[in-house]
Design an enzyme around this catalytic site. Structure first.
Site, PDB file in Angstrom:
ATOM      1  CG  HIS A  82     -55.318  -8.634  -0.755  1.00  0.00           C
ATOM      2  ND1 HIS A  82     -54.372  -7.802  -0.211  1.00  0.00           N
ATOM      3  CD2 HIS A  82     -55.876  -7.958  -1.777  1.00  0.00           C
ATOM      4  CE1 HIS A  82     -54.351  -6.669  -0.902  1.00  0.00           C
ATOM      5  NE2 HIS A  82     -55.256  -6.742  -1.852  1.00  0.00           N
ATOM      6  CG  ASP A 161     -46.055  -4.876  -6.455  1.00  0.00           C
ATOM      7  OD1 ASP A 161     -46.755  -4.761  -7.480  1.00  0.00           O
ATOM      8  OD2 ASP A 161     -46.408  -4.456  -5.347  1.00  0.00           O
ATOM      9  NE  ARG A 168     -49.700  -1.222 -12.437  1.00  0.00           N
ATOM     10  CZ  ARG A 168     -50.278  -1.916 -11.446  1.00  0.00           C
ATOM     11  NH1 ARG A 168     -49.548  -2.568 -10.564  1.00  0.00           N
ATOM     12  NH2 ARG A 168     -51.588  -1.953 -11.339  1.00  0.00           N
ATOM     13  CB  SER A 183     -49.674  -5.608  -8.239  1.00  0.00           C
ATOM     14  OG  SER A 183     -49.478  -4.816  -7.105  1.00  0.00           O
ATOM     15  CE  LYS A 187     -48.678  -5.732  -3.431  1.00  0.00           C
ATOM     16  NZ  LYS A 187     -49.093  -4.360  -3.693  1.00  0.00           N
TER      17      LYS A 187
HETATM   18  N1  URA Z   1     -53.320  -2.912  -5.059  1.00  0.00           N
HETATM   19  C1  URA Z   1     -52.115  -3.471  -5.299  1.00  0.00           C
HETATM   20  O1  URA Z   1     -51.486  -4.005  -4.401  1.00  0.00           O
HETATM   21  N2  URA Z   1     -51.621  -3.425  -6.546  1.00  0.00           N
HETATM   22  C2  URA Z   1     -52.275  -2.853  -7.562  1.00  0.00           C
HETATM   23  O2  URA Z   1     -51.785  -2.858  -8.658  1.00  0.00           O
HETATM   24  C3  URA Z   1     -53.532  -2.257  -7.299  1.00  0.00           C
HETATM   25  C4  URA Z   1     -54.034  -2.312  -6.046  1.00  0.00           C
END
Ligand code: URA
Ligand code: CA
Length: 432
Positions: A82, A161, A168, A183, A187
């Site tokens: 990632h 999320d 947020r 977050s 994922k």
């Molecule tokens: N990318 C994400 O997937 N989540 C966040 O909170 C910030 C950047």
């Protein structure tokens, strides 16, 4: 349990228990906890933070809020990568075939771009016929057979999320390190990864503008991964300028192909090989980073990495001839060169501005439903520290519209030329 008490506890700086975190996520996802209470809690977390145990609990509760992809039919350790995002970051396109060529099974879920950073799927769709709409069974079969397949990110992964992120976004609480870390990790874990390699970017073109914050984010994610039993490594890489030379979908695919053949930009090659080496080590395909690098560089040189890219493209319906004939990719009608008006050293190259220029050309989405132009973008000719002479080409604008004056005005603010030479190193630190 009452949400009021949980908010008060975090407001006063205390640690939340696992069952409190479970209560919050469960009841926010099912609509029992209202947005105003969740907003208050997010703001309390923003100011008081969370320790690694709380962050790991939050991560796993968000994972459990939706589907978890089952990759158990695919042999070996499934490693995912990632990146915290950047302009012109083509590493995913390169890493897939590169590590697949060394025996790693890559079952990748990717997204489309929104705003001025491009998505891997958009880039791949500039290859004629290529598509990611494949059934799960077929996806698993392709990974087993070719070591690499890419599908779109399921809507069913970590729905908590998604809800939290939207909240947020409108309550000024995106920028909290434990929330960002949970977050991202939720994922990756929900998409079935056994091990995770993270590329945390820092610098003007990145989410984390300074190295200190990037390091804390990287450490937090590595701690979360370790606590939940997923081997995790993070590198901190510099994003003062865009990676490589290409910004734009088809232009980046061409650059990825060149890199897979050993003719790519130095920075893009270095970062891809570095990230790929960590993936090989985590997947037990190499004993050391050095051995892994040797394997990857050899597979670039002997053509194996490019062959894996071809096989992958063909298996997902694409015209694999692009690997040998990149001119088959969509081409823009107009190519306009932007020349330097003074001499010196390139001291700034602002990735965000280049991303905005590419976006104004039509390479990026304004909204989720925008149709993007895969051919357009910006090719950069100089990188930080390079000498520039008045009249040198700095950029080539690839457009489908003959009037690019508004793009030139954006490019005017995307760089600085001065009389001192700056040094820029790409990989700043490794955290494991
Ligand atoms: N990318 C994400 O997937 N989540 C966040 O909170 C910030 C950047
Ligand atoms: Ca690039």
């Amino acid at each position: 349990m009452h949400m009021y008490d949980v908010i008060e506890k975090k407001r006063d700086g205390f640690e939340l228990t696992s069952s409190e975190i479970q209560f919050i996520i469960k009841n926010y996802t099912n609509g029992t906890i209202p947005d105003y209470q969740m907003s208050a809690l997010l703001m309390a977390i923003y100011f008081k933070g969370m320790n690694p145990r709380e962050s790991a609990d939050l991560t796993m509760e968000m994972v459990r809020s939706g589907e978890i992809v089952d990759l158990s039919q695919i042999p070996g350790i499934k490693v995912d990568k990632h990146s915290t995002g950047g302009v012109g970051d083509t590493t995913t396109l390169i890493l897939g075939p590169l590590v697949a060529s060394a025996g790693v099974y890559v079952a990748k879920m990717s997204g489309r771009g929104l705003g001025h950073t491009g998505g891997t799927i958009d880039k791949l769709e500039s290859i004629k016929g290529f598509h990611v709409e494949i059934e799960n069974d077929k996806f698993v079969e392709l990974v087993k057979k070719n070591h690499l397949a890419i599908i779109g990110q399921s809507e069913k992964l970590a729905p908590a999320d998604k809800l939290l992120y939207s909240l947020r976004d409108v309550t000024a609480t995106v920028n909290s390190i434990p929330l960002i870390a949970s977050s991202i990790m939720s994922k990756k874990i929900a998409s079935g990864a056994d091990a995770i390699v993270l590329d945390v970017k820092t610098g003007a073109g990145a989410f984390m503008k300074n190295k200190r914050d990037a390091k804390i984010l990287a450490e937090t994610m590595v701690e979360i991964g370790t606590m939940v039993g997923k081997k995790t490594v993070a590198i901190i890489s510099n994003m003062e300028q865009p990676l490589g030379y290409a910004v734009g979908n088809a232009l980046e695919v061409k650059e990825a192909i060149e890199t897979l053949k050993g003719k790519g930009p130095k920075d893009l090659t270095e970062l891809s090989v570095e990230l790929g080496s960590h993936m090989l080590v985590l997947a037990n395909k190499a004993d050391s980073i050095k051995e892994a690098k040797d394997i990857l560089l050899k597979n670039i040189e002997n053509g194996r990495a490019a062959e894996y890219f071809k096989t992958f493209i063909k298996a997902q319906g694409g015209d694999e001839r692009v690997v040998d004939e990149p001119s088959l990719l969509p081409q823009a009608t107009y190519k306009t060169i932007y020349y330097a008006k003074e001499s010196g050293y390139l001291t700034r190259l602002i990735a965000d501005q280049l991303g905005k220029a590419a976006m104004a050309l039509g390479a990026g989405r304004q909204t989720k439903n925008s149709v993007i132009d895969l051919a357009v973008g910006i090719l950069v000719h100089k990188k930080l520290g390079n000498t520039v002479s008045k009249g040198d080409p700095l950029f080539t604008i690839h457009s489908n519209n003959s009037d690019v004056s508004h793009i030139e005005r954006i490019l005017d603010t995307s760089f600085e030329i001065d009389n001192y030479e700056i040094k820029d190193s790409l990989i700043l630190e490794t955290i494991n």
